[in-house]
Design a protein around this motif. Structure first.
Motif, mmCIF file in Angstrom:
data_model
loop_
_atom_site.group_PDB
_atom_site.id
_atom_site.type_symbol
_atom_site.label_atom_id
_atom_site.label_comp_id
_atom_site.label_asym_id
_atom_site.label_seq_id
_atom_site.Cartn_x
_atom_site.Cartn_y
_atom_site.Cartn_z
ATOM 1 N N GLU A 12 0.798 -1.227 0.000
ATOM 2 C CA GLU A 12 0.000 0.000 0.000
ATOM 3 C C GLU A 12 0.827 1.271 0.000
ATOM 4 O OE1 GLU A 12 -3.066 0.332 2.915
ATOM 5 O OE2 GLU A 12 -4.105 -1.445 2.207
ATOM 6 N N THR A 13 2.046 1.212 0.487
ATOM 7 C CA THR A 13 2.822 2.447 0.595
ATOM 8 C C THR A 13 4.118 2.412 -0.208
ATOM 9 O OG1 THR A 13 3.758 1.654 2.681
ATOM 10 C CG2 THR A 13 1.854 3.110 2.822
ATOM 11 N N ARG A 14 4.266 1.438 -1.081
ATOM 12 C CA ARG A 14 5.449 1.423 -1.960
ATOM 13 C C ARG A 14 5.424 2.670 -2.830
ATOM 14 N NH1 ARG A 14 4.421 -4.580 -3.240
ATOM 15 N NH2 ARG A 14 5.668 -5.537 -1.619
ATOM 16 N N LEU A 15 6.610 3.136 -3.152
ATOM 17 C CA LEU A 15 6.704 4.345 -3.961
ATOM 18 C C LEU A 15 7.923 4.262 -4.861
ATOM 19 C CD1 LEU A 15 5.651 7.275 -4.467
ATOM 20 C CD2 LEU A 15 7.266 7.997 -2.706
ATOM 21 N N SER A 16 7.778 4.775 -6.069
ATOM 22 C CA SER A 16 8.899 4.879 -6.999
ATOM 23 C C SER A 16 9.038 6.326 -7.427
ATOM 24 C CB SER A 16 8.665 4.005 -8.231
ATOM 25 O OG SER A 16 8.644 2.652 -7.867
ATOM 26 N N VAL A 44 12.343 10.106 -0.803
ATOM 27 C CA VAL A 44 11.387 9.058 -1.180
ATOM 28 C C VAL A 44 11.058 8.177 0.022
ATOM 29 C CG1 VAL A 44 13.045 7.337 -2.055
ATOM 30 C CG2 VAL A 44 10.751 7.416 -2.999
ATOM 31 N N ALA A 45 12.056 7.873 0.850
ATOM 32 C CA ALA A 45 11.802 7.062 2.045
ATOM 33 C C ALA A 45 10.902 7.800 3.024
ATOM 34 C CB ALA A 45 13.124 6.683 2.712
ATOM 35 N N GLY A 46 11.071 9.116 3.131
ATOM 36 C CA GLY A 46 10.228 9.913 4.018
ATOM 37 C C GLY A 46 8.773 9.895 3.603
ATOM 38 N N HIS A 78 16.296 5.644 -10.737
ATOM 39 C CA HIS A 78 14.989 5.216 -10.209
ATOM 40 C C HIS A 78 15.158 4.794 -8.756
ATOM 41 C CE1 HIS A 78 13.660 5.079 -14.410
ATOM 42 N NE2 HIS A 78 14.791 4.423 -14.650
ATOM 43 N N PHE A 79 14.280 5.289 -7.900
ATOM 44 C CA PHE A 79 14.288 4.974 -6.478
ATOM 45 C C PHE A 79 13.003 4.218 -6.173
ATOM 46 C CE2 PHE A 79 16.652 8.748 -7.334
ATOM 47 C CZ PHE A 79 17.761 8.685 -6.513
ATOM 48 N N SER A 80 13.123 2.998 -5.662
ATOM 49 C CA SER A 80 11.963 2.187 -5.283
ATOM 50 C C SER A 80 12.053 1.936 -3.791
ATOM 51 C CB SER A 80 11.963 0.855 -6.034
ATOM 52 O OG SER A 80 11.928 1.093 -7.416
ATOM 53 N N GLU A 92 11.484 0.692 9.408
ATOM 54 C CA GLU A 92 12.605 0.700 8.476
ATOM 55 C C GLU A 92 12.052 0.784 7.068
ATOM 56 O OE1 GLU A 92 16.296 -2.076 8.216
ATOM 57 O OE2 GLU A 92 14.996 -2.568 6.507
ATOM 58 N N VAL A 93 12.623 1.685 6.287
ATOM 59 C CA VAL A 93 12.271 1.814 4.878
ATOM 60 C C VAL A 93 13.497 1.435 4.061
ATOM 61 C CG1 VAL A 93 11.520 3.377 3.040
ATOM 62 C CG2 VAL A 93 10.599 3.644 5.362
ATOM 63 N N GLY A 94 13.316 0.507 3.144
ATOM 64 C CA GLY A 94 14.385 0.119 2.235
ATOM 65 C C GLY A 94 14.215 0.818 0.905
ATOM 66 N N VAL A 95 15.335 1.240 0.318
ATOM 67 C CA VAL A 95 15.303 1.913 -0.979
ATOM 68 C C VAL A 95 16.307 1.231 -1.900
ATOM 69 C CG1 VAL A 95 15.514 4.098 -2.221
ATOM 70 C CG2 VAL A 95 14.780 4.103 0.182
ATOM 71 N N ARG A 96 15.837 0.818 -3.058
ATOM 72 C CA ARG A 96 16.702 0.240 -4.098
ATOM 73 C C ARG A 96 16.838 1.287 -5.188
ATOM 74 N NH1 ARG A 96 18.376 -4.770 -6.266
ATOM 75 N NH2 ARG A 96 18.426 -4.764 -8.544
#
Length: 168
Positions: A12-16, A44-46, A78-80, A92-96
């Protein structure tokens, strides 16, 4: 924002976010400055943390940031991001981070990964409870397990530092 549910699926809160890098973002080596990438990671993590928690969330720590290959001027980066783990008020938010090379057609290149810890706060800046993240896929469950390992290492490191200061 409105009241949050007790649980929230990770999807629900994934973001790219995508960003085209520019000349003014380069370091002395002519590649994109790591600080530029870190700023976009934090942004993006915020947003992911705020969406998941249903309100304001502040960066508590950047647990890990690993740069794998340089980003070049003109690359489309690209930030996912997604919530990997939740506690009572923290998450914890992970960013690839991947990039499309501007001058080549081919697969995206994995350029970096980051793990940040956010704390949800109320209007007075006090920690507030967050919905528990519900992993939905095997990948989500792997990310949760690894986030728990990072958390245990953070707590052990903090305890060791406190113990070391008490010895002086």
């Amino acid at each position: 924002m409105s009241s949050s549910p007790l649980v929230r699926p990770t999807s629900e809160t994934r973001l790219s976010l995508s960003h085209i890098t520019a000349q003014n973002e380069t370091n002395l080596l002519g590649t994109v400055h790591g600080g530029v990438i870190m700023t976009l990671v934090d942004s993006v993590a915020g947003v992911v943390a705020a969406r998941h928690s249903g309100g304001a969330a502040v960066t508590a720590s950047m647990d890990e940031m690993v740069f794998l290959v340089p980003v070049r001027v003109g690359d489309v980066v690209h930030f996912s991001a997604q919530v990997n783990w939740t506690g009572r008020s923290s998450m914890e938010v992970g960013v690839r981070i991947t990039a499309d090379r501007w001058d080549a057609v081919g697969p995206q290149v994995h350029v970096a990964s980051a793990y940040l810890v956010f704390v949800a706060v109320d209007e007075e800046g006090k920690p507030r409870q967050v919905p528990q993240a519900v992993p939905e896929t095997d990948e989500d469950r792997r990310r949760l397990r690894e986030a728990e390992i990072r958390r245990s290492h953070r707590l052990a490191r903090r305890a060791a530092i406190i113990a070391s200061r008490e010895q002086v």
